[in-house]
Design a protein around this motif. Structure first.
Motif, PDB file in Angstrom:
ATOM      1  N   UNK A   1       0.826  -1.208   0.000  1.00 21.91           N
ATOM      2  CA  UNK A   1       0.000   0.000   0.000  1.00 21.91           C
ATOM      3  C   UNK A   1       0.861   1.261   0.000  1.00 21.91           C
ATOM      4  N   UNK A   2       2.016   1.225   0.688  1.00 25.39           N
ATOM      5  CA  UNK A   2       2.827   2.430   0.795  1.00 25.39           C
ATOM      6  C   UNK A   2       3.958   2.521  -0.192  1.00 25.39           C
ATOM      7  N   UNK A   3       4.077   1.582  -1.126  1.00 24.03           N
ATOM      8  CA  UNK A   3       5.231   1.551  -2.029  1.00 24.03           C
ATOM      9  C   UNK A   3       5.200   2.723  -3.007  1.00 24.03           C
ATOM     10  N   UNK A   4       3.988   3.268  -3.294  1.00 23.58           N
ATOM     11  CA  UNK A   4       3.879   4.369  -4.250  1.00 23.58           C
ATOM     12  C   UNK A   4       4.157   5.721  -3.599  1.00 23.58           C
ATOM     13  N   UNK A   5       3.776   5.886  -2.339  1.00 21.97           N
ATOM     14  CA  UNK A   5       3.837   7.191  -1.696  1.00 21.97           C
ATOM     15  C   UNK A   5       5.035   7.378  -0.780  1.00 21.97           C
TER      16      UNK A   5
ATOM     17  N   UNK B   1       9.631   1.647  -0.447  1.00 20.46           N
ATOM     18  CA  UNK B   1      10.169   1.043  -1.659  1.00 20.46           C
ATOM     19  C   UNK B   1      11.541   0.444  -1.436  1.00 20.46           C
ATOM     20  N   UNK B   2      12.390   1.149  -0.684  1.00 23.18           N
ATOM     21  CA  UNK B   2      13.726   0.625  -0.382  1.00 23.18           C
ATOM     22  C   UNK B   2      13.623  -0.647   0.447  1.00 23.18           C
ATOM     23  N   UNK B   3      12.704  -0.658   1.435  1.00 20.39           N
ATOM     24  CA  UNK B   3      12.532  -1.847   2.280  1.00 20.39           C
ATOM     25  C   UNK B   3      12.072  -3.030   1.443  1.00 20.39           C
ATOM     26  N   UNK B   4      11.086  -2.807   0.556  1.00 20.43           N
ATOM     27  CA  UNK B   4      10.581  -3.903  -0.275  1.00 20.43           C
ATOM     28  C   UNK B   4      11.685  -4.444  -1.179  1.00 20.43           C
ATOM     29  N   UNK B   5      12.462  -3.535  -1.787  1.00 19.55           N
ATOM     30  CA  UNK B   5      13.562  -3.975  -2.648  1.00 19.55           C
ATOM     31  C   UNK B   5      14.588  -4.765  -1.860  1.00 19.55           C
ATOM     32  N   UNK B   6      14.904  -4.320  -0.655  1.00 13.85           N
ATOM     33  CA  UNK B   6      15.878  -5.030   0.177  1.00 13.85           C
ATOM     34  C   UNK B   6      15.366  -6.413   0.556  1.00 13.85           C
ATOM     35  N   UNK B   7      14.083  -6.512   0.893  1.00 17.25           N
ATOM     36  CA  UNK B   7      13.505  -7.820   1.239  1.00 17.25           C
ATOM     37  C   UNK B   7      13.619  -8.771   0.060  1.00 17.25           C
ATOM     38  N   UNK B   8      13.292  -8.262  -1.128  1.00 18.77           N
ATOM     39  CA  UNK B   8      13.345  -9.120  -2.313  1.00 18.77           C
ATOM     40  C   UNK B   8      14.776  -9.562  -2.584  1.00 18.77           C
ATOM     41  N   UNK B   9      15.729  -8.619  -2.486  1.00 19.34           N
ATOM     42  CA  UNK B   9      17.136  -8.957  -2.749  1.00 19.34           C
ATOM     43  C   UNK B   9      17.659  -9.995  -1.761  1.00 19.34           C
ATOM     44  N   UNK B  10      17.398  -9.768  -0.476  1.00 22.32           N
ATOM     45  CA  UNK B  10      17.888 -10.700   0.543  1.00 22.32           C
ATOM     46  C   UNK B  10      17.190 -12.047   0.441  1.00 22.32           C
ATOM     47  N   UNK B  11      15.891 -12.050   0.125  1.00 24.28           N
ATOM     48  CA  UNK B  11      15.179 -13.318  -0.018  1.00 24.28           C
ATOM     49  C   UNK B  11      15.730 -14.125  -1.192  1.00 24.28           C
ATOM     50  N   UNK B  12      16.037 -13.443  -2.294  1.00 22.70           N
ATOM     51  CA  UNK B  12      16.642 -14.148  -3.420  1.00 22.70           C
ATOM     52  C   UNK B  12      18.004 -14.692  -3.043  1.00 22.70           C
TER      53      UNK B  12
ATOM     54  N   UNK C   1      -1.907  -8.118  -2.113  1.00 20.56           N
ATOM     55  CA  UNK C   1      -2.594  -6.845  -1.981  1.00 20.56           C
ATOM     56  C   UNK C   1      -2.291  -5.861  -3.089  1.00 20.56           C
ATOM     57  N   UNK C   2      -1.905  -6.329  -4.292  1.00 17.97           N
ATOM     58  CA  UNK C   2      -1.617  -5.429  -5.414  1.00 17.97           C
ATOM     59  C   UNK C   2      -2.941  -4.961  -6.008  1.00 17.97           C
TER      60      UNK C   2
ATOM     61  N   UNK D   1       6.350  -1.173 -10.076  1.00 17.67           N
ATOM     62  CA  UNK D   1       7.465  -1.043  -9.136  1.00 17.67           C
ATOM     63  C   UNK D   1       7.912  -2.399  -8.611  1.00 17.67           C
ATOM     64  N   UNK D   2       6.976  -3.301  -8.384  1.00 13.37           N
ATOM     65  CA  UNK D   2       7.352  -4.640  -7.914  1.00 13.37           C
ATOM     66  C   UNK D   2       8.120  -5.401  -8.993  1.00 13.37           C
ATOM     67  N   UNK D   3       7.724  -5.237 -10.245  1.00 11.10           N
ATOM     68  CA  UNK D   3       8.436  -5.906 -11.331  1.00 11.10           C
ATOM     69  C   UNK D   3       9.852  -5.361 -11.465  1.00 11.10           C
ATOM     70  N   UNK D   4       9.998  -4.038 -11.320  1.00  8.87           N
ATOM     71  CA  UNK D   4      11.342  -3.445 -11.393  1.00  8.87           C
ATOM     72  C   UNK D   4      12.210  -3.881 -10.211  1.00  8.87           C
TER      73      UNK D   4
END
Length: 785
Positions: free
Chosen positions: A711-715, A720-731, A741-742, A750-753
């Motif tokens: 919900x907060x990734x756009x504003x 956005x940095x937290x979500x990117x970090x989670x994805x990077x570390x999870x990979x 919730x998309x 943004x999630x695809x990027x």
């Protein structure tokens, strides 16, 4: 009747304590010393454990930050490799064309300042802009041209040059233009702007003594970032303790040149690049908060020990002077009368403490109920009106959380004073607990006068409170009113109905009053009805499944389905999980409900398989109570055999509440499920207390990022940095990432990027019944529009 003379008591008492009594005293003193010693020992152990936990948390934080910076720096170097291959491949001997290509690539990446293309003999062919090689660059190229020189990296196609003196934080990288098995045809000299790179982390809190170092593989300092900004040394420091090649990462404690005191440092070697990232922080700063807590604990314990020892000493002295005390009891009638008066005063004080709220001085709940019941008994013989008001302060919890409980306590005291002054002396005012107050208004001549009193109370309590510990605070009350005897004949019923009316005031906008109405009860009755009918609903098969697809972001194919349970109630229609899952957990029916969901999922998959519909993994949630059942894996195995399914047709989803200590049984059950071949996902990641470092050793293959982050990734850029970090570390932990919730196209982009694997939400599809889910499976893809 037996009588005795008080003066004869001294004749039968010994002059001094007996030997047994003295031994008892010494035993008591020894017991007190032992207890105090144990308390001191336990306090010391607790403080040591807190200090160790504090350092452990700092270690985990610095490891994570070093890993993230190293990963980002590796990505920068990888982009340099790609630029080298691309520039050399597109040159084809045309230097002007190569220069244009270099300029175009440089414009798309602010991390690099200049680019220059060299042949195998390190002769410059073209560059992104005209520039003259500095003496350091020329020396670097001459050394790189000599394959026996120690400057060349033996295990990397990237060589790093010295930090340029005239251009701070600019580092030349010489990158080979070969790729894979393609023969090398030249080099790309890229001027890396470490100053810009490190500025990306300026908002990260590393403490007042924290530093981020970028080192070469030999431990030579290239750049350093501190909280006050980037730092440039006159002479590069050499930190050999971080240079061992055989250790790609680790921790180090000790003094670092240029830093004050002992440091805790986490270092991480950048993969396939000649850099080492070091994140350090002063041990003194890490332990600073613990030092104050330790000092307070020791001070409190010392004071307590002194008090207890003093009390014991006083007790010993009192026992030794028992004859003197007995003589003091034989005083005059005047002294006895004074003692009686004192005892009566203490009794009255104790009664006051037992019947009044200690914070506000109002009647507590017990005394209020007793006084209200007494007034209502007299009200039955009166023609006047009696009304019970419930008041609750709106958003009081926000004040407590933001300004502190001491401010909240002072605000409650101020509210109680204003409330007491706003009602008559004949009315009964009490604090029912927390921020709830109750007022019994007695002997009102006309019912409409209650509107005036309620409006006055709301207005008075809504006025600002100018000086609450230096803050000006404004709150409003939500008020519910129940009338006697219309809304109830006893205090319990009136309180319940006034409470229901008060919550209706909150629902209607807060800062107002509402009279109780019988229509306020259906929602409560509905909850009770659902709770009573839930066991029969499971037995009568009134539950149904809806399905929501998960979509792969690579090709937008449906990669899985999540099964969501609904209750097809004969009277209330379709009831959603929020209305009955919590009551199932509270009543213990969650295991029976979970077994029904597992069986229904297997049956649905079997029907789709028989119809020739392409199957995807069907996920369903498992509760913590189910994970305590050691036979869960056996149950699922039996269901798979009964319906002719394979383990890959199902997926288990658990929540972070399943990982609360102790988790040994849950981990064993999850391990059994993984060995069975069933994938396990962690639902709502980020909404609880777990982290990737805590779950990396658990048998989990997928994490689902909680919708609050999406919900907060756009504003919010931080989100956005937290979500990117989670994805990077999870990979990095070999886990797939699903975003739930998309609901918007911007979120999907943004999630695809950011590299997210799968998404799920209303933007692609709402949860649908089985018939519509079949259509989605047959079309296999969901293209976002």
């Amino acid at each position: 009747m037996i009588t005795y003379n008080p003066r004869s008591i001294t004749a039968i008492l010994p002059a001094r304590p007996s030997g047994n009594f003295q031994r008892l005293q010494w035993i008591s003193i020894a017991a007190l010393v032992i207890v105090l010693a144990l308390i001191w020992l336990l306090t010391w152990q607790r403080l040591q454990a807190e200090e160790a936990l504090l350092e452990k948390n700092a270690e985990l934080q610095q490891r994570s930050l070093a890993a993230i910076i190293a990963e980002n720096l590796a990505q920068v170097v990888d982009r340099g490799r790609l630029m080298a291959v691309t520039a050399n491949y597109g040159a084809d001997g045309d230097n002007s064309r190569a220069s244009a290509r270099l300029t175009s690539m440089l414009a798309s990446d602010r991390t690099f300042l200049r680019l220059a293309l060299y042949d195998n003999a390190l002769s410059r062919l073209s560059s992104s802009s005209p520039f003259v090689d500095s003496p350091e660059i020329k020396t670097f190229l001459q050394l790189a041209d000599n394959p026996t020189d120690a400057l060349l990296a033996t295990d990397s196609d990237v060589q790093v040059g010295p930090l340029l003196k005239e251009n701070a934080w600019q580092v030349p990288l010489l990158i080979s233009s070969h790729h894979g098995y393609t023969p090398r045809s030249g080099y790309l000299l890229a001027m890396l702007d470490l100053g810009y790179f490190l500025q990306l982390y300026r908002n990260i809190d590393i403490g007042a003594t924290g530093s981020i170092y970028i080192l070469g593989l030999d431990g030579t300092e290239i750049a350093e970032a501190r909280p006050e900004g980037l730092s440039l040394s006159q002479e590069p420091r050499h930190l050999p303790q971080f240079a061992p090649i055989q250790y790609p990462n680790g921790l180090w404690r000790g003094a670092i040149p240029g830093s004050e005191g002992k440091q805790l440092a986490s270092f991480q070697r950048v993969e396939k690049a000649p850099f080492i990232v070091v994140v350090s922080r002063g041990m003194q700063e890490i332990r600073a908060s613990h030092g104050g807590n330790s000092l307070r604990s020791w001070g409190t314990l010392g004071s307590l020990s002194i008090i207890l020892m003093g009390a014991m000493w006083g007790l010993v002295r009192s026992t030794r002077h028992q004859q003197t005390l007995l003589e003091a009891l034989r005083t005059s009638d005047e002294e006895k009368h004074g003692l009686i008066l004192r005892l009566e005063s203490e009794k009255a004080r104790a009664m006051t403490l037992a019947s009044h709220d200690h914070l506000t001085g109002l009647h507590n709940r017990r005394m209020f109920n007793e006084l209200a019941a007494s007034h209502l008994e007299g009200a039955q013989r009166s023609r006047k009106h009696y009304m019970l008001m419930y008041l609750d302060l709106d958003r009081f919890k926000l004040i407590n959380d933001s300004l502190g409980h001491h401010v909240g306590d002072k605000l409650l005291h101020a509210v109680s004073e204003r409330l007491r002054s706003s009602v008559r002396s004949a009315d009964v005012v009490g604090r029912m607990g927390g921020d709830e107050f109750a007022v019994l208004v007695t002997g009102v001549e006309h019912a409409q006068d209650m509107d005036v009193l309620a409006s006055k109370l709301v207005a008075q309590l809504s006025l600002p409170y100018p000086d609450i510990d230096g803050h000006e605070i404004q709150v409003s009350p939500s008020v519910g009113i129940a009338c006697f005897p219309r809304d109830g004949h006893d205090v319990t019923t009136l309180c319940r109905h006034a409470d229901a009316a008060m919550y209706e005031s909150k629902r209607m906008g807060r800062g107002r009053f509402t009279y109780y109405d019988a229509s306020l009860n259906p929602s409560h009755d509905r909850v009770l009805q659902l709770e009573r009918q839930l066991p029969k609903a499971i037995e009568n098969n009134e539950l149904v499944l809806h399905f929501q697809p998960k979509v792969d972001l690579v090709n937008y194919q449906i990669s899985g389905m999540e099964a969501l349970v609904r209750w097809q109630h004969p009277e209330h229609g379709l009831v959603y999980p929020n209305d009955f899952i919590a009551m199932a957990e509270k009543s213990g029916l969650i295991v029976q409900l979970g077994d029904w969901v597992m069986q229904a999922c297997c049956a649905q998959q079997a029907r789709w398989k028989a119809q020739g519909i392409p199957l995807v993994p069907l996920a369903f949630n498992v509760s913590p109570m189910q994970l305590r059942d050691g036979s869960l894996a056996a149950k699922i195995t039996q269901l798979l055999q009964n319906h002719g399914l394979s383990p890959c047709d199902l997926e288990i989803e658990i929540t972070e509440s399943c990982l609360v200590e102790p988790i040994n049984q849950a981990v064993k059950v999850l391990e059994d499920l993984r060995q069975l071949g069933i994938r396990i996902g962690l639902d709502d990641f980020g909404s609880g207390f777990s982290s990737l470092s805590q779950i990396r050793d658990l048998p989990i293959s997928t994490i689902k990022i909680d919708r609050s982050f999406i919900d907060g990734i756009r504003s919010n850029t931080d989100v956005g940095v937290i979500v990117t970090s989670i994805i990077t570390l999870a990979h990095g932990l070999q886990m797939r990432v699903v975003a739930e919730g998309v609901e918007l196209m911007d979120q999907l982009v943004q999630l695809k990027m950011a590299g997210c694997d799968e998404v799920q939400g209303y933007f692609l599809s709402r949860p649908v019944p089985g018939a519509e889910a079949e259509k989605l499976l047959l079309q296999t893809t969901i293209i976002p529009t």
